[in-house]
Design an enzyme around this catalytic site. Structure first.
Site, PDB file in Angstrom:
ATOM      1  CE  LYS A  29      -3.397   2.527   2.666  1.00 17.10           C
ATOM      2  NZ  LYS A  29      -3.665   2.964   4.003  1.00 17.10           N
ATOM      3  CE  LYS A  32      -2.583   7.287   7.458  1.00 15.76           C
ATOM      4  NZ  LYS A  32      -2.330   5.883   7.108  1.00 15.76           N
TER       5      LYS A  32
END
Length: 120
Positions: free
Chosen positions: A4, A72
């Site tokens: 990811k 993030k």
């Protein structure tokens, strides 16, 4: 997951590239829609560009992936890179731009809202 972070880093770098290209094109007197049409016809054709580009030109930053969450993931990818000894200079630049956009109040908008920073 690591996958990811890798995929989201590519996405972040690509949205930054599109933002800069559209901003440059507009500043050079080109119509943003014309820039998108050329991108969609060539080897740079990308589903993400086709989805995000027109919305960016319209100022539509309804969140599909909020900027604050994309930042993030870039930050976490940079930390992973540091642990593994893998430099990520493009990600570092994108992270700085994303942080500037968040500081400008765009964190809850779609990641493509960085276009507003690119136009400054």
């Amino acid at each position: 997951s690591r996958m990811k972070l890798v995929v989201n880093t590519v996405m972040a770098i690509n949205i930054q590239a599109l933002s800069e290209a559209l901003a440059l094109g507009q500043r050079a007197g080109l119509n943003g829609s014309d820039v998108m049409a050329v991108l969609e016809e060539g080897s740079l054709k990308s589903p993400m560009y086709s989805l995000k580009g027109p919305k960016m030109l319209e100022g539509d930053y309804a969140p599909n992936f909020p900027l604050k969450y994309q930042q993030k993931d870039v930050r976490l990818a940079m930390a992973l890179g540091q642990r593994l000894g893998q430099p990520l200079p493009a990600a570092a630049v994108v992270n700085d731009v994303f942080m500037a956009a968040i500081a400008a109040g765009q964190g809850d908008f779609d990641m493509s809202a960085i276009f507003e920073i690119s136009k400054l």
